[in-house]
Write an enzyme that holds these catalytic residues in place. Structure first.
Site, short mmCIF file in Angstrom:
data_model
loop_
_atom_site.label_atom_id
_atom_site.label_comp_id
_atom_site.label_asym_id
_atom_site.label_seq_id
_atom_site.Cartn_x
_atom_site.Cartn_y
_atom_site.Cartn_z
N LEU A 1 -4.53 0.17 7.43
CA LEU A 1 -3.50 1.03 7.20
C LEU A 1 -3.65 2.49 7.09
CD1 LEU A 1 -0.66 -0.95 5.44
CD2 LEU A 1 -0.81 -0.70 7.82
N ASP A 2 -3.53 3.60 7.91
CA ASP A 2 -4.02 4.86 7.68
C ASP A 2 -3.49 5.52 6.37
OD1 ASP A 2 -4.75 4.73 10.33
OD2 ASP A 2 -2.90 5.68 10.92
N TYR A 3 -4.41 6.56 6.06
CA TYR A 3 -3.87 7.36 4.61
C TYR A 3 -2.72 7.43 4.57
CZ TYR A 3 -4.91 10.80 1.17
OH TYR A 3 -4.91 11.89 -0.04
N THR B 1 -0.05 6.01 5.83
CA THR B 1 0.72 5.02 6.21
C THR B 1 0.69 3.91 5.28
OG1 THR B 1 0.15 4.88 8.61
CG2 THR B 1 0.78 2.92 7.76
N LYS C 1 0.91 -1.12 -0.04
CA LYS C 1 -0.05 -0.01 -0.07
C LYS C 1 0.95 1.33 0.09
CE LYS C 1 -3.20 2.66 2.92
NZ LYS C 1 -2.19 3.85 2.78
#
Length: 257
Positions: free
Chosen positions: A117-119, A121, A83
């Site tokens: 997973l954060d934006y 990250t 990602k």
């Protein structure tokens, strides 16, 4: 709902909870599947179901949001995605932001992300339609470890590192013990870099932990999830299918045989 659960020979058919069937079909995670049921978006044999725990069999006609559900039989798919930042870990987004599914437009089966997973990250993200596996990987009782690489603006003193290892108090409670080590690259201009391993999955947990000890993160990247490791050769935005060995290791990690 009164359903006949016997076949023509009088033997009971195999029953499964409705939310489990939705998860196994790749509609959503089991937790999200429960929300879909409570919202009245699921029909079984023409009847709207809003009761969690309702059991169904393979011959039941299940419709979600007006679409007939095709229940796969041992037809699971497993993908490892690198990602990049700038994407949200979701199948859809009402706000119109880019989702990780846009990076995988031509896969043959519908899958969903395991965890978040954060934006901002990056790193390893598992996607699958194996509901049982996904549920266990995210459940805290199985203690699946996640390892992250973080960069901070300055070197963290030993006292602060020990606080991270022992657990720090956040607004939702004290974190469990963690493992942390410095892996800073040599050379001028490099930011102090650390690897931290946790087994919890709270919202934005790693960022909040470092902020709590006075060292907000510059970057955050997940390197490992259970037995899976991010391939150094896998570019951001690229993905691959898991090998049979990797799938076996994942299932063993959460006591699925």
């Amino acid at each position: 709902m009164d359903l006949n659960r016997n076949n023509e020979r009088g033997r009971p058919r195999q029953e499964e909870r409705l939310q489990k069937v939705l998860a196994q079909a790749g509609i959503a995670s089991r937790r999200h599947a429960e929300e879909i049921i409570l919202q009245g978006r699921v029909k079984v044999n023409g009847e709207v179901i809003r009761t969690l725990g309702t059991k169904v069999v393979s011959t039941d006609r299940i419709v979600v949001d007006g679409r007939l559900l095709s229940i796969p039989q041992n037809d699971y798919a497993y993908y490892l995605l690198h990602k990049p930042t700038g994407y949200i870990t979701s199948v859809t987004d009402p706000q119109g932001r880019k989702t990780v599914m846009e990076l995988m437009p031509k896969i043959p089966r519908r899958v969903y992300p395991v965890g978040r997973l954060d934006y901002d990250t990056s790193g390893l993200l598992l996607l699958t339609n194996d509901g049982d596996l996904a549920h266990r990987l995210m459940h805290p009782s199985y203690g699946v470890e996640k390892t992250y690489r973080v960069e901070v603006g300055e070197k963290i003193p030993e006292q602060a590192l020990k606080r991270l290892e022992k657990g720090v108090l956040l607004e939702d409670g004290k974190t469990a013990p963690a493992r942390i080590r410095e892996v800073s690259p040599k050379g001028r201009g490099s930011l102090p870099t650390y690897e931290i391993t946790i087994h919890e999955g709270r919202n934005r947990q790693v960022r909040r932990m470092f902020k709590a000890v006075g060292f907000p993160l510059s970057t955050l990247k997940r390197l490992r999830f259970g037995p899976l490791e991010l391939d150094p050769s896998l570019a951001p935005g690229a993905f691959r299918t898991l090998s049979k060995t990797e799938i076996q290791h994942l299932r063993r990690a959460v006591k699925l045989t």
